[in-house]
Write an enzyme that holds these catalytic residues in place. Structure first.
Site, PDB file in Angstrom:
ATOM      1  N   ARG A  20       0.949  -1.091  -0.104  1.00  0.00           N
ATOM      2  CA  ARG A  20      -0.009   0.165   0.070  1.00  0.00           C
ATOM      3  C   ARG A  20       0.907   1.217  -0.096  1.00  0.00           C
ATOM      4  O   ARG A  20       2.020   1.147   0.620  1.00  0.00           O
ATOM      5  CB  ARG A  20      -0.999   0.223   0.986  1.00  0.00           C
ATOM      6  CG  ARG A  20      -1.976  -1.089   1.148  1.00  0.00           C
ATOM      7  CD  ARG A  20      -2.702  -1.109   2.539  1.00  0.00           C
ATOM      8  NE  ARG A  20      -3.739  -2.143   2.409  1.00  0.00           N
ATOM      9  CZ  ARG A  20      -3.425  -3.253   2.909  1.00  0.00           C
ATOM     10  NH1 ARG A  20      -2.166  -3.722   3.262  1.00  0.00           N
ATOM     11  NH2 ARG A  20      -4.237  -4.405   2.646  1.00  0.00           N
ATOM     12  N   LYS A  73      -2.373  -2.569   7.807  1.00  0.00           N
ATOM     13  CA  LYS A  73      -3.870  -2.533   7.641  1.00  0.00           C
ATOM     14  C   LYS A  73      -4.517  -3.663   8.746  1.00  0.00           C
ATOM     15  O   LYS A  73      -5.346  -3.260   9.497  1.00  0.00           O
ATOM     16  CB  LYS A  73      -4.460  -2.488   6.524  1.00  0.00           C
ATOM     17  CG  LYS A  73      -5.955  -2.445   6.300  1.00  0.00           C
ATOM     18  CD  LYS A  73      -6.367  -2.456   4.831  1.00  0.00           C
ATOM     19  CE  LYS A  73      -7.995  -2.258   4.890  1.00  0.00           C
ATOM     20  NZ  LYS A  73      -8.379  -2.275   3.541  1.00  0.00           N
ATOM     21  N   HIS A 117      -3.594   3.568  -5.691  1.00  0.00           N
ATOM     22  CA  HIS A 117      -3.994   2.312  -5.224  1.00  0.00           C
ATOM     23  C   HIS A 117      -4.124   1.333  -6.312  1.00  0.00           C
ATOM     24  O   HIS A 117      -4.083  -0.043  -6.133  1.00  0.00           O
ATOM     25  CB  HIS A 117      -5.323   2.371  -4.569  1.00  0.00           C
ATOM     26  CG  HIS A 117      -5.936   1.005  -3.737  1.00  0.00           C
ATOM     27  ND1 HIS A 117      -5.054   0.635  -2.764  1.00  0.00           N
ATOM     28  CD2 HIS A 117      -6.665   0.097  -4.038  1.00  0.00           C
ATOM     29  CE1 HIS A 117      -5.633  -0.313  -2.275  1.00  0.00           C
ATOM     30  NE2 HIS A 117      -6.570  -0.782  -3.140  1.00  0.00           N
ATOM     31  N   ARG A 174      -1.813  -1.553  -6.873  1.00  0.00           N
ATOM     32  CA  ARG A 174      -2.075  -3.203  -6.242  1.00  0.00           C
ATOM     33  C   ARG A 174      -3.003  -3.678  -7.080  1.00  0.00           C
ATOM     34  O   ARG A 174      -2.907  -5.084  -7.291  1.00  0.00           O
ATOM     35  CB  ARG A 174      -2.689  -2.566  -5.019  1.00  0.00           C
ATOM     36  CG  ARG A 174      -1.465  -2.344  -4.049  1.00  0.00           C
ATOM     37  CD  ARG A 174      -1.893  -2.191  -2.431  1.00  0.00           C
ATOM     38  NE  ARG A 174      -2.677  -2.986  -1.990  1.00  0.00           N
ATOM     39  CZ  ARG A 174      -2.281  -4.249  -0.924  1.00  0.00           C
ATOM     40  NH1 ARG A 174      -1.199  -4.287  -0.958  1.00  0.00           N
ATOM     41  NH2 ARG A 174      -3.213  -4.762  -0.477  1.00  0.00           N
ATOM     42  N   HIS A 221      -2.760  -9.556   2.327  1.00  0.00           N
ATOM     43  CA  HIS A 221      -4.550  -9.960   2.832  1.00  0.00           C
ATOM     44  C   HIS A 221      -4.564 -11.256   3.650  1.00  0.00           C
ATOM     45  O   HIS A 221      -3.731 -12.019   3.729  1.00  0.00           O
ATOM     46  CB  HIS A 221      -5.211 -10.012   1.704  1.00  0.00           C
ATOM     47  CG  HIS A 221      -5.563  -8.992   0.619  1.00  0.00           C
ATOM     48  ND1 HIS A 221      -5.968  -9.094  -0.754  1.00  0.00           N
ATOM     49  CD2 HIS A 221      -5.298  -7.553   0.783  1.00  0.00           C
ATOM     50  CE1 HIS A 221      -6.096  -7.874  -1.155  1.00  0.00           C
ATOM     51  NE2 HIS A 221      -5.779  -7.110  -0.526  1.00  0.00           N
ATOM     52  N   TYR A 264      -4.500 -22.807  10.418  1.00  0.00           N
ATOM     53  CA  TYR A 264      -3.518 -24.100   9.905  1.00  0.00           C
ATOM     54  C   TYR A 264      -2.469 -23.237   8.993  1.00  0.00           C
ATOM     55  O   TYR A 264      -1.494 -23.978   8.749  1.00  0.00           O
ATOM     56  CB  TYR A 264      -4.271 -25.058   9.235  1.00  0.00           C
ATOM     57  CG  TYR A 264      -4.832 -25.936  10.326  1.00  0.00           C
ATOM     58  CD1 TYR A 264      -4.500 -26.940  10.724  1.00  0.00           C
ATOM     59  CD2 TYR A 264      -6.510 -25.568  10.423  1.00  0.00           C
ATOM     60  CE1 TYR A 264      -4.984 -27.742  11.832  1.00  0.00           C
ATOM     61  CE2 TYR A 264      -6.980 -26.493  11.309  1.00  0.00           C
ATOM     62  CZ  TYR A 264      -6.429 -27.507  11.806  1.00  0.00           C
ATOM     63  OH  TYR A 264      -6.909 -28.332  13.017  1.00  0.00           O
TER      64      TYR A 264
END
Length: 162
Positions: free
Chosen positions: A5, A32, A91, A94, A118, A128
């Protein structure tokens, strides 16, 4: 070159970067999701960072703004992109990375999503998924750098012809 970002990039500090190893560790308080994120640096990203040293203002900031000790502002970045003739939002870089990875590569979705920092929404799956997939993300970011460099050279050649 990092799929980070703009705020993470603008506020990057030299103490977060290891050029010899080729990684950048963004602390949790600037992410974030609030989770530390290690970013593999392609050789081209390392070269850009080495060039950025010439603009040091004595602070630890990689990309200092016009006021000593202050990061480059988001408006400066937006103005730069517009002045270069691109009618895009910062942006969108991305988004371009995500679209390229999805349409032009065979990298697994989880590797691409991890590169974008993310998080996995499903709590069971997240419990996991403990690897940061750093080696696979290194391959991904190297492929992205090659793609961006190729596109840049294509545009430059076209501009020379025109």
């Amino acid at each position: 070159l990092t799929a980070a970002r703009s705020g993470e990039v603008r506020q990057a500090t030299w103490s977060e970067v290891d050029l010899a190893v080729g990684d950048w560790c963004v602390p949790a308080d600037r992410m974030k999701a609030g989770i530390e994120h290690r970013v593999p640096l392609s050789p081209r990203a390392v070269a850009v960072l080495e060039e950025a040293r010439a603009y040091a203002d004595g602070s630890d900031l990689v990309f200092p703004g016009s006021r000593k000790g202050q990061p480059l502002s988001d408006m400066t970045l937006s103005k730069l992109v517009k002045s270069l003739g691109f009618d895009v939002d910062v942006h969108g870089f991305r988004t371009s990375f995500r679209t390229w990875a999805q349409e032009r590569t065979s990298f697994p979705r989880e590797v691409v999503e991890k590169a974008l920092a993310h998080t996995i929404k499903n709590k069971s799956e997240a419990a996991y998924a403990r690897s940061d997939l750093f080696e696979k993300r290194t391959e991904l970011m190297n492929a992205w750098a090659k793609y961006v460099d190729h596109r840049q050279r294509s545009v430059t050649k076209l501009e020379v012809v025109l």
